[in-house]
Design an enzyme around this catalytic site. Structure first.
Site, PDB file in Angstrom:
ATOM      1  N   CYS A  67       0.795  -1.226   0.000  1.00 36.70           N
ATOM      2  CA  CYS A  67       0.000   0.000   0.000  1.00 36.70           C
ATOM      3  C   CYS A  67       0.830   1.279   0.000  1.00 36.70           C
ATOM      4  O   CYS A  67       0.266   2.375   0.046  1.00 36.70           O
ATOM      5  CB  CYS A  67      -0.985  -0.031   1.155  1.00 36.70           C
ATOM      6  SG  CYS A  67      -2.107  -1.431   0.983  1.00 36.70           S
ATOM      7  N   HIS A  84      -9.726   2.924   0.293  1.00 34.51           N
ATOM      8  CA  HIS A  84      -8.312   2.566   0.242  1.00 34.51           C
ATOM      9  C   HIS A  84      -8.049   1.720  -1.006  1.00 34.51           C
ATOM     10  O   HIS A  84      -8.351   0.528  -1.036  1.00 34.51           O
ATOM     11  CB  HIS A  84      -7.960   1.785   1.508  1.00 34.51           C
ATOM     12  CG  HIS A  84      -6.502   1.487   1.653  1.00 34.51           C
ATOM     13  ND1 HIS A  84      -5.563   1.859   0.713  1.00 34.51           N
ATOM     14  CD2 HIS A  84      -5.815   0.854   2.634  1.00 34.51           C
ATOM     15  CE1 HIS A  84      -4.366   1.463   1.116  1.00 34.51           C
ATOM     16  NE2 HIS A  84      -4.489   0.850   2.269  1.00 34.51           N
ATOM     17  N   PHE A 109       1.460  -3.250   3.709  1.00 35.32           N
ATOM     18  CA  PHE A 109       1.734  -4.645   4.064  1.00 35.32           C
ATOM     19  C   PHE A 109       3.131  -4.976   3.555  1.00 35.32           C
ATOM     20  O   PHE A 109       3.523  -4.594   2.448  1.00 35.32           O
ATOM     21  CB  PHE A 109       0.724  -5.579   3.380  1.00 35.32           C
ATOM     22  CG  PHE A 109      -0.594  -5.684   4.099  1.00 35.32           C
ATOM     23  CD1 PHE A 109      -0.945  -4.804   5.097  1.00 35.32           C
ATOM     24  CD2 PHE A 109      -1.486  -6.689   3.765  1.00 35.32           C
ATOM     25  CE1 PHE A 109      -2.168  -4.911   5.762  1.00 35.32           C
ATOM     26  CE2 PHE A 109      -2.711  -6.813   4.411  1.00 35.32           C
ATOM     27  CZ  PHE A 109      -3.053  -5.930   5.401  1.00 35.32           C
ATOM     28  N   LYS A 151      -9.062   8.824   2.618  1.00 36.14           N
ATOM     29  CA  LYS A 151      -9.615   7.464   2.546  1.00 36.14           C
ATOM     30  C   LYS A 151     -11.005   7.416   3.187  1.00 36.14           C
ATOM     31  O   LYS A 151     -11.771   6.498   2.927  1.00 36.14           O
ATOM     32  CB  LYS A 151      -8.681   6.462   3.232  1.00 36.14           C
ATOM     33  CG  LYS A 151      -7.369   6.252   2.487  1.00 36.14           C
ATOM     34  CD  LYS A 151      -6.553   5.127   3.072  1.00 36.14           C
ATOM     35  CE  LYS A 151      -5.213   4.954   2.374  1.00 36.14           C
ATOM     36  NZ  LYS A 151      -4.204   5.965   2.769  1.00 36.14           N
ATOM     37  N   HIS A 181      -2.049   8.507   6.130  1.00 35.79           N
ATOM     38  CA  HIS A 181      -2.417   7.192   5.595  1.00 35.79           C
ATOM     39  C   HIS A 181      -3.865   6.909   6.004  1.00 35.79           C
ATOM     40  O   HIS A 181      -4.655   6.475   5.190  1.00 35.79           O
ATOM     41  CB  HIS A 181      -1.458   6.127   6.133  1.00 35.79           C
ATOM     42  CG  HIS A 181      -1.738   4.758   5.594  1.00 35.79           C
ATOM     43  ND1 HIS A 181      -1.638   4.470   4.256  1.00 35.79           N
ATOM     44  CD2 HIS A 181      -2.140   3.603   6.196  1.00 35.79           C
ATOM     45  CE1 HIS A 181      -1.959   3.189   4.057  1.00 35.79           C
ATOM     46  NE2 HIS A 181      -2.267   2.652   5.218  1.00 35.79           N
ATOM     47  N   GLU A 194       0.391   5.954  13.217  1.00 34.21           N
ATOM     48  CA  GLU A 194       0.650   7.118  12.394  1.00 34.21           C
ATOM     49  C   GLU A 194       0.687   8.408  13.229  1.00 34.21           C
ATOM     50  O   GLU A 194       1.512   9.296  12.995  1.00 34.21           O
ATOM     51  CB  GLU A 194      -0.463   7.181  11.350  1.00 34.21           C
ATOM     52  CG  GLU A 194      -0.482   8.362  10.474  1.00 34.21           C
ATOM     53  CD  GLU A 194      -1.446   8.141   9.325  1.00 34.21           C
ATOM     54  OE1 GLU A 194      -1.037   8.373   8.194  1.00 34.21           O
ATOM     55  OE2 GLU A 194      -2.609   7.743   9.553  1.00 34.21           O
TER      56      GLU A 194
END
Lengths: 412, 94, 422
Positions: free
Chosen positions: C169, C346, C405, C341, C309, C320
């Site tokens: 991602c 996402h 990931f 998002k 994110h 974060e």
């Protein structure tokens, strides 16, 4: 700091030899890894041969922690094992280095494809609740990079590149850039494995596979008899380090070797298939040589992409003739003994070229007895050829139009 | 699907499923008295437990509660959470 | 030689509207594009919502032949590329093809086409020895998603280096970072760079179900993506693409290009912790941010906006928030930060590039997009997340961050074009 990237460790898994020594011995003896597929029943498919790594030559349980087995595809197990071997070869314990100064950049073609097939089968055959919790990463293209980083505590810049066969060189080019920018060590290279039925029909769909049943006759790059290629599995993981750091390490008593420097690298992309513009392989080679500050005349050996189909062989031979002249440089095609290993193949060629530089010998192109006259190249065939080798050029082409070239030099 | 009364999941059953779905840490002895040892000390992370819970759900045809499973930090708690559903489901079916 | 990298064109195919204008309209108004999945029948799945693109490839100028050849991720990327080419004017600038590169992020490649093909050749999961008689002639292009970069290269007439960067991602951010490196080192003058993913297919929905990463809030799809809210319980899967034209500054200036922003810095680090998990301390992401700021010669205090994110998972929000505090220090508390998002979901390897596009637009419009669906702030997340309504603010430098990931942590710093010219 020199900013130069040198290779200090190799980890090799090839169809004809698991481990650097085993592979190199097999190559020099002309032992082939092309064999009938055993991983699945290939009898219903037109092509039934591959460069398969035998189960008894690489048994994952011997090399990978048991906790990782359920969550990894064969390709990742190979990558993790080869990384361990590369670190051991380089005499580096990653625990001794600051974590942010070590990164991973590997290439990959199709991810953990067999794992993916199993989960697709679970989903479509049984239902969504049968899909593994590991599917979210075990099949994807970044899996080898991620697992190598985690297992070895590498927290520097990391990446995964996908450019089919060219990827093995692109990952090394990317890693060299990271070293130039200040990272001390990069784990790089590529591993690919997609020898499951679902992967097999993808390879077949290109129409580029050989259907000859004789392992000695099926994949004959540059030969008059060239009729397509055979896919295989494996590749090489390399440890790259900043040259000054290695010098210091050796001065302090480390027993490592420097296989060679990644002296130049370039990549290009071909115009669309219906274009009348020329392909760009030659330009990739020229740019890589320029990047290394080398003239074509300084190149002692070229490791060819060796596609194995007549048109692609001719395109590569033409680029070689234009750059080096008719039969102007020895050309190696050790892929003839392993099959084409996706991005792993180009990384393996780099490992092979470094071994050639070390031992001053060029491996033969396996079962190929001679290059077709019309190609006008000096293909090394029959037996290993001894030569004074200082500079090697490695070429790779990825399906769709990717071209990459990498220049290796013996340590000064 | 008519089923006989469901036997509760035993620690031994759980260890078998754990080995299948998440492997086994070389440093850990799963055959010992582990009922109250946190999964993290046994080398199992949340992903391993999700995979394990998924397998239990499929093998026994039950649906486990996300939050109850997330809170089960030891084999004993895991078994309690499973068996509440498993034996409850069985008795309802009977 | 000090080559600087600027943005001279943007193309965006995001949920809720096609093209840059509709994208900006959506995210600046705080509307959401999350809805029940229509791409396939999601009955029986845990999470049945997604942010989908109402995308008609033919309306975007793709030919029927191209549509047959291309996976949906390639179609979205091609449409975004064409928009970026149009608004950058580089197609008319007479640039030598070998001075143009391609760097495209994608986490899951051509997964929709692969799955469709699999269903056919396996007779819906009945045959392990799949049937080669029914394969598409394009199967290999789906098998190795380098084909996505190929399509972008062909659309843009690029013959320089081309690659798909697949870092989970963070693919979109990392592809932009890679592109900037190619320009700085002098390999090329222009790169078509960005990300694309079209992951809304059974296998990807099922695999996120299996790890409970996506939200099961199926009864309220428009309000399902709730980053930084106490009630958030997972991300909403999405599709989309963004392609930016990155260009060497002098090159752009000489041809009279409209410079939208400077791509000032990029940093990436790995957490070497877990394929899907994050530690709470944010150490590696903070280091990525520090590297990006250092490369851009931007002081932490100059950052006027952080594009988070903000995936909508608890572990992300805490990770974060820690990373931003760790890297920006006291200044973090005065820095507005939001997650788009919450509105466009996402889209895995695409979203990083879409978010950088949003940052460029935010600087252009002096308007910071909000975090939608943020009504009950999580006490553990104590920064200024711009709840629900866009905020007017002129900012000189922005930071966009992402986690992926595999442990990837990346950061991009953009600055106003005036700073580049000064």
């Amino acid at each position: 700091m020199t900013g130069k990237a040198v290779v200090t460790g190799l980890g090799v898994i090839a169809p004809n030899g698991v481990g650097t020594k085993e592979y190199w011995t097999a190559l020099l003896r002309g032992h082939s890894g092309i064999r009938p597929i055993e991983r699945f029943d290939p009898s219903g498919y037109p092509t039934r041969l591959a460069g398969e790594v035998p189960e008894d030559a690489f048994s994952a349980a011997d090399h990978v922690p048991r906790r990782l087995l359920p969550q990894t595809d064969r390709v990742t197990r190979m990558a993790l094992a080869a990384t361990d071997w590369a670190f051991a070869d380089a005499a580096v314990d990653p625990a001794d280095l600051p974590d942010f100064e070590m990164g991973v950049a590997t290439a990959n073609s199709a991810g953990g494809y067999e794992f993916g097939q199993r989960e697709l089968q679970n989903l479509w055959g049984s239902g969504p609740e049968y899909v593994s919790a590991y599917q979210s990463f075990a099949w994807f293209y970044a899996v080898n990079t991620g697992q190598i980083s985690i297992r070895n505590g590498l927290r520097g810049p990391s990446a995964a590149l996908v450019t089919e066969q060219a990827g093995g060189l692109d990952a090394l080019g990317h890693s060299r850039r990271s070293i130039r920018k200040g990272t001390a060590l990069m784990v790089s290279g590529a591993m690919d494995s997609s020898l499951c039925p679902w992967g097999w029909i993808a390879h077949q769909s290109t129409g580029l596979l050989s259907t000859r049943p004789d392992p000695e006759q099926a994949y004959l790059p540059f030969s008059e008899l060239a009729c397509g290629h055979l896919p295989g599995e494996g590749g090489a993981i390399l440890v790259l380090e900043e040259a000054g750091r290695v010098r210091d390490r050796i001065a302090r008593g480390a027993t490592t070797q420097v296989y060679g420097e990644i002296a130049g690298y370039a990549a290009t992309f071909d115009p669309p298939p219906d274009s009348d513009r020329p392909d760009t392989l030659r330009r990739a080679a020229e740019l890589a040589l320029a990047d290394a500050g080398a003239e074509p005349g300084e190149v002692d050996v070229v490791f060819a992409d060796a596609a194995g189909n007549p048109a692609a062989d001719e395109a590569e031979a033409r680029a070689l003739r234009e750059l080096f002249g008719e039969r102007g440089v020895p050309v190696a095609a050790p892929k003839a003994l392993t099959g084409r290993l996706g991005s792993g193949g180009a990384a393996l060629d780099v490992a092979t070229a470094l071994l050639s530089l070390r031992d001053q010998v060029i491996p033969p192109a396996g079962p190929v007895t001679a290059a077709a006259d019309r190609h006008g190249i000096d293909l090394v065939v029959g037996a290993p050829r001894s030569a004074r080798l200082r500079t090697a050029l490695v070429l790779a082409r990825g399906h769709g139009g990717f071209n990459s070239a990498l220049v290796l030099r013996t340590p000064a | 699907m008519s089923e006989a009364v469901q036997e509760p999941l035993s620690l031994e059953d759980l260890v078998t499923v754990l080995r299948e779905s998440a492997g086994e840490d070389e440093e850990v002895d799963l055959s010992g008295d582990i009922a109250d040892v946190p999964f993290s000390d046994l080398g199992y992370d949340s992903l391993a437990l999700l995979e394990t819970a998924g397998r239990v759900q499929r093998q026994y045809g039950i649906v486990l509660d996300d939050e109850a499973m997330a809170a089960a930090e030891t084999p004993r708690l895991f078994l309690t959470a499973v068996n509440e559903v498993l034996c409850g489901a069985a008795s309802n079916a009977g | 030689m000090n080559r600087r990298v600027v943005v001279t064109g943007i193309g965006v195919m995001a949920p809720g509207g096609s093209g840059v204008e509709e994208f900006w309209d959506l995210i600046s108004s705080g509307r959401t594009a999350t809805r029940p999945i229509t791409a396939f029948d999601a009955t029986g799945y845990r999470s049945r919502i997604a942010a989908e693109c109402d995308f008609d490839p033919l309306a975007h100028g793709l030919t029927p032949r191209e549509v047959r050849r291309m996976d949906r991720a390639a179609q979205l990327a091609t449409a975004a590329t064409r928009e970026a080419l149009r608004n950058s004017g580089i197609a008319e600038a007479g640039i030598a093809p070998h001075r143009i590169g391609v760097s495209l992020g994608s986490a899951v490649g051509c997964s929709v086409s692969l799955e469709e093909e699999y269903a056919v050749v396996s007779d819906s999961g009945r045959k392990w020895l799949v049937d080669h008689a029914y394969t598409s002639p394009h199967l290999f292009n789906y098998f190795v998603p380098g084909s996505l970069a190929a399509e972008v290269a062909w659309a843009g007439g690029a013959e320089g280096p081309a690659a798909v960067i697949s870092d989970g991602c963070t693919s979109g951010l990392d592809a932009l970072g890679h592109a900037a490196d190619l320009i700085r080192e002098g390999t090329v003058d222009v790169v078509l760079a960005g990300g694309t993913d079209a992951p809304i297919s059974p296998i990807t929905v099922a695999c996120f179900d299996a790890i409970k990463a996506t939200t099961p809030r199926n009864d309220d799809p428009e309000h399902a993506s709730r980053p930084f809210d106490r009630t958030r319980n997972g991300f909403v899967l999405a599709e989309g693409a963004a392609v930016l034209v990155l260009e060497e500054y002098e090159h752009a200036r000489r041809r009279g290009a409209r410079i939208l922003a400077e791509f000032a810095g990029f940093g990436t680090r790995s957490n070497a912790y877990h394929m899907t998990g994050l530690r709470t301390d944010g150490r590696e992401m903070a280091e990525a941010i520090r590297i990006a700021l250092e490369q851009g010669r931007v002081a932490p205090e100059s950052i006027g906006y952080v594009n988070a994110h903000g995936s909508g998972t608890k572990q992300n929000d805490i990770h974060e928030t820690s990373a931003v505090k760790r890297s920006l220090g006291e200044h973090a508390r005065q820095t507005p930060m939001s997650s788009i998002k919450s509105m466009v979901g996402h889209s895995l390897g695409a979203i990083g590039a879409i978010e950088v596009a949003a940052c460029v637009l935010a600087m252009q419009h002096d308007l910071l997009p909000p975090t939608a669906n943020l009504h009950e702030p999580d006490p553990a997340c104590d920064l200024d997340y711009i709840p629900n309504t866009a905020r007017e603010k002129r900012v000189d430098a922005v930071l966009s961050i992402g986690s992926g990931f595999g442990g990837f942590q990346s950061a991009v710093v953009l600055t106003r074009p005036e700073r580049t010219a000064a």
